[in-house]
Design an enzyme around this catalytic site. Structure first.
Site, PDB file in Angstrom:
ATOM      1  N   LYS A 192     -26.341 -29.729 -12.582  1.00 17.32           N
ATOM      2  CA  LYS A 192     -25.000 -29.152 -12.697  1.00 17.32           C
ATOM      3  C   LYS A 192     -24.018 -30.119 -12.042  1.00 17.32           C
ATOM      4  O   LYS A 192     -23.904 -30.170 -10.828  1.00 17.32           O
ATOM      5  CB  LYS A 192     -24.946 -27.785 -12.011  1.00 17.32           C
ATOM      6  CG  LYS A 192     -23.899 -26.826 -12.610  1.00 17.32           C
ATOM      7  CD  LYS A 192     -22.456 -27.248 -12.418  1.00 17.32           C
ATOM      8  CE  LYS A 192     -21.945 -26.908 -11.025  1.00 17.32           C
ATOM      9  NZ  LYS A 192     -20.465 -27.223 -10.900  1.00 17.32           N
ATOM     10  N   GLY A 229     -22.383 -31.688  -1.153  1.00 15.50           N
ATOM     11  CA  GLY A 229     -21.042 -31.122  -1.214  1.00 15.50           C
ATOM     12  C   GLY A 229     -20.609 -30.560   0.117  1.00 15.50           C
ATOM     13  O   GLY A 229     -21.018 -31.046   1.177  1.00 15.50           O
ATOM     14  N   SER A 230     -19.810 -29.507   0.065  1.00 17.33           N
ATOM     15  CA  SER A 230     -19.166 -28.980   1.261  1.00 17.33           C
ATOM     16  C   SER A 230     -20.047 -27.984   2.003  1.00 17.33           C
ATOM     17  O   SER A 230     -20.949 -27.364   1.424  1.00 17.33           O
ATOM     18  CB  SER A 230     -17.850 -28.298   0.884  1.00 17.33           C
ATOM     19  OG  SER A 230     -18.095 -27.088   0.191  1.00 17.33           O
ATOM     20  N   THR A 263     -19.806 -24.261   0.558  1.00 19.74           N
ATOM     21  CA  THR A 263     -20.617 -24.089  -0.653  1.00 19.74           C
ATOM     22  C   THR A 263     -22.102 -24.086  -0.315  1.00 19.74           C
ATOM     23  O   THR A 263     -22.881 -23.320  -0.889  1.00 19.74           O
ATOM     24  CB  THR A 263     -20.305 -25.194  -1.668  1.00 19.74           C
ATOM     25  OG1 THR A 263     -18.916 -25.162  -1.987  1.00 19.74           O
ATOM     26  CG2 THR A 263     -21.110 -25.006  -2.949  1.00 19.74           C
ATOM     27  N   ALA A 264     -22.504 -24.921   0.638  1.00 20.34           N
ATOM     28  CA  ALA A 264     -23.911 -24.957   1.052  1.00 20.34           C
ATOM     29  C   ALA A 264     -24.344 -23.613   1.623  1.00 20.34           C
ATOM     30  O   ALA A 264     -25.474 -23.163   1.380  1.00 20.34           O
ATOM     31  CB  ALA A 264     -24.120 -26.055   2.085  1.00 20.34           C
ATOM     32  N   GLU A 303     -27.075 -32.191   1.494  1.00 15.53           N
ATOM     33  CA  GLU A 303     -26.365 -33.344   2.042  1.00 15.53           C
ATOM     34  C   GLU A 303     -24.895 -32.982   2.042  1.00 15.53           C
ATOM     35  O   GLU A 303     -24.265 -32.871   0.986  1.00 15.53           O
ATOM     36  CB  GLU A 303     -26.644 -34.594   1.215  1.00 15.53           C
ATOM     37  CG  GLU A 303     -26.233 -35.876   1.922  1.00 15.53           C
ATOM     38  CD  GLU A 303     -24.830 -36.321   1.583  1.00 15.53           C
ATOM     39  OE1 GLU A 303     -23.929 -36.092   2.420  1.00 15.53           O
ATOM     40  OE2 GLU A 303     -24.626 -36.893   0.504  1.00 15.53           O
ATOM     41  N   CYS A 334     -18.472 -39.388   1.847  1.00  8.27           N
ATOM     42  CA  CYS A 334     -18.955 -38.505   2.910  1.00  8.27           C
ATOM     43  C   CYS A 334     -19.372 -39.280   4.148  1.00  8.27           C
ATOM     44  O   CYS A 334     -19.260 -38.790   5.272  1.00  8.27           O
ATOM     45  CB  CYS A 334     -20.114 -37.645   2.401  1.00  8.27           C
ATOM     46  SG  CYS A 334     -21.533 -38.584   1.805  1.00  8.27           S
ATOM     47  N   GLU A 347     -13.380 -32.469   8.239  1.00  4.90           N
ATOM     48  CA  GLU A 347     -13.435 -33.501   7.203  1.00  4.90           C
ATOM     49  C   GLU A 347     -12.223 -33.380   6.276  1.00  4.90           C
ATOM     50  O   GLU A 347     -11.975 -32.322   5.695  1.00  4.90           O
ATOM     51  CB  GLU A 347     -14.721 -33.367   6.395  1.00  4.90           C
ATOM     52  CG  GLU A 347     -14.915 -34.455   5.366  1.00  4.90           C
ATOM     53  CD  GLU A 347     -16.227 -34.324   4.609  1.00  4.90           C
ATOM     54  OE1 GLU A 347     -16.918 -35.337   4.453  1.00  4.90           O
ATOM     55  OE2 GLU A 347     -16.557 -33.198   4.193  1.00  4.90           O
TER      56      GLU A 347
END
Length: 487
Positions: free
Chosen positions: A181, A234-235, A238-239, A256, A289, A384
């Site tokens: 995705k 990602g963020s 979301t994780a 990650e 990142c 971040e």
């Protein structure tokens, strides 16, 4: 061309999903916009729960045969995919630059060759993957890596194809089937990857590509009971949502996530080198990142470091990423630009000073920024930003440098500039980070472990660590003299 095909800089890109070896359209679409000028690229099939279910079903159906495929054959197909990537480097480069705004010259010379290398590396690593047998009271222990099953891979927009294939290649090499995705802000090269993989002979259903929003198709994928592995870049927010979805099925995760990495510059460092490393943090418009966005500079050299940094940063050219002379391109999306500017304006209002930048240039580009007079507990130091925004603080002792470096909730990477090898050894031993660079930056070897500490991630991938994640690692213990009755 069909109604489901876009022409992007002369390259045909199918806008439909790739499920079970065929193209599948959705009734709804989402709009893909180029960050270069804000113009609409086209409408992309917007998957939801039905497409997620179909993709996982296709991956599940294809899994037994792919898992049973010999290592040599899997490796051969991965090399064939790499061949296909290399034949289309120019097409992949221009499509991805149009889609995510990163420099065309970087895609041509570094990013897309790395995509091909991802497949070649894991194909070759698969063929040498082994653990030496060992004895326990005369019994033989044999370690093996068994394919785990369908894997969902959710990838970011800042380096779409390279970061996707960093996951796809080891998952396929391990014998897993994949549902990829891509991020909705940069979906196009994932569609081209599906074409390349099919042309290389990858069996139907082994790689599936579905497009859409994380809140719609992403949740349906990560909560699916037939998924055996989930890898996400990602963020942190979301994780957390992915982890909650996966928890019901105890699906193993590799995460990650973000970073707020430091660059420590000691007075004994080569200042020209340190400045070069510092300016490099503007790469990809700060959308990296691993970027060392927090400069921690020893007080005695801070003024000179800042002077040289400003002088070198002023030579950077910001503009159209398709031009050979451009150093910094646009940020990915107007929403991201607004987020970056909000961070900076809040910092300025709180007392920070912009040595350079501190403002947006237009609707697509943010001026390279360096902020000083920032407090350690301030938002701009702790959170971040993911844009071309850096901060500078000073320290007076080695212990203070380490304390400041470790004083965030992140732990993805750290960079150290020093002329003293003993200091480098002392400091790196104390830094909380998955990767530490000493007098260099962004040197990455695929056999090395990669991942973050604290809120920067869970797990490690790379080399054997990738196979440890994508496989069920098995130990078989055989008794001595157990074959007396054998034929």
């Amino acid at each position: 061309m069909t109604e489901h095909t876009l022409t992007v800089a002369g390259v045909a890109v199918d806008t439909r999903h790739w499920i079970g070896g065929r193209r599948v359209a959705s009734t709804e679409t989402f709009t893909d916009v180029s960050p270069i000028d804000g113009g609409t690229i086209g409408e992309i099939s917007r998957g939801t729960a039905p497409e997620a279910a179909a993709a996982v079903a296709a991956a599940k159906a294809a899994f037994p045969a792919w898992a049973a495929t010999s290592r040599a054959e899997r490796a051969r197909i991965l090399h064939a995919i790499a061949d296909g990537v290399e034949k289309r480097i120019e097409e992949l480069s221009i499509v991805e630059t149009t889609d995510n705004g990163a420099l065309l010259r970087s895609h041509r010379r570094g990013v897309m060759p790395r995509v091909a290398h991802n497949f070649r590396f894991f194909a070759d690593w698969l063929l040498q993957l082994e653990h030496e047998d060992f004895e326990t009271r005369g019994h033989t222990n044999h370690v093996s890596w068994d394919p785990a099953g369908p894997s969902v891979l959710i990838t970011p927009w800042n380096a779409p194809l390279m970061l996707a294939t960093w996951k796809v290649a080891p998952a396929l090499a391990a014998g897993n089937t994949v549902v990829l995705k891509p991020a909705e802000w940069s979906p196009l090269t994932a569609s081209l990857l599906a074409d390349i993989a099919a042309e290389a002979g990858l069996p139907a259903g082994v790689l599936n590509v579905v497009q859409g929003y994380g809140s719609e198709i992403g949740d349906a994928l990560t909560s699916h009971p037939d998924v055996r592995r989930i890898s996400f870049t990602g963020s942190v927010p979301t994780a957390r949502r992915i982890a909650e979805s996966a928890a019901a099925n105890l699906t193993p995760l590799s995460l990650e996530l973000g970073g707020k990495s430091p660059l420590l510059v000691f007075a004994d460092a080569d200042l020209d080198l340190a400045v070069d490393l510092a300016v490099e943090q503007y790469d990809n418009a700060g959308q990296v990142c691993l970027a060392a966005t927090r400069f921690l500079v020893e007080e005695s050299v801070a003024e000179e470091f800042t002077r040289r940094f400003v002088e070198k940063a002023s030579t950077l050219t910001q503009g159209d990423p398709r031009h050979e002379t451009t150093d910094i391109g646009p940020n990915i999306h107007p929403r991201q630009l607004e987020k970056i500017d909000a961070f900076v304006q809040r910092a300025l209002a709180a007392g920070a000073r912009a040595v350079i930048g501190g403002h947006r240039k237009d609707t697509q580009y943010y001026a390279p920024t360096l902020l000083t007079d920032v407090a350690q507990d301030s938002e701009i130091v702790q959170e971040e930003v993911f844009g071309p925004v850096l901060t500078l603080q000073t320290f007076s002792t080695e212990d203070e440098a380490v304390r400041l470096a470790n004083d965030t909730r992140f732990g993805l990477a750290a960079t150290l500039a020093t002329g003293d090898p003993e200091r480098a050894e002392r400091v790196t031993a104390q830094l909380v980070a998955g990767t530490v660079w000493v007098n260099c930056f962004f040197v990455r070897d695929l056999q090395a472990p990669f991942g973050g500490s604290r809120h920067s991630g869970v797990g490690r991938e790379g080399g054997t660590w990738s196979f440890d994640f994508y496989c069920d690692v098995k130990n078989t213990v055989t008794a001595p003299n157990g074959w007396k009755n054998h034929g």
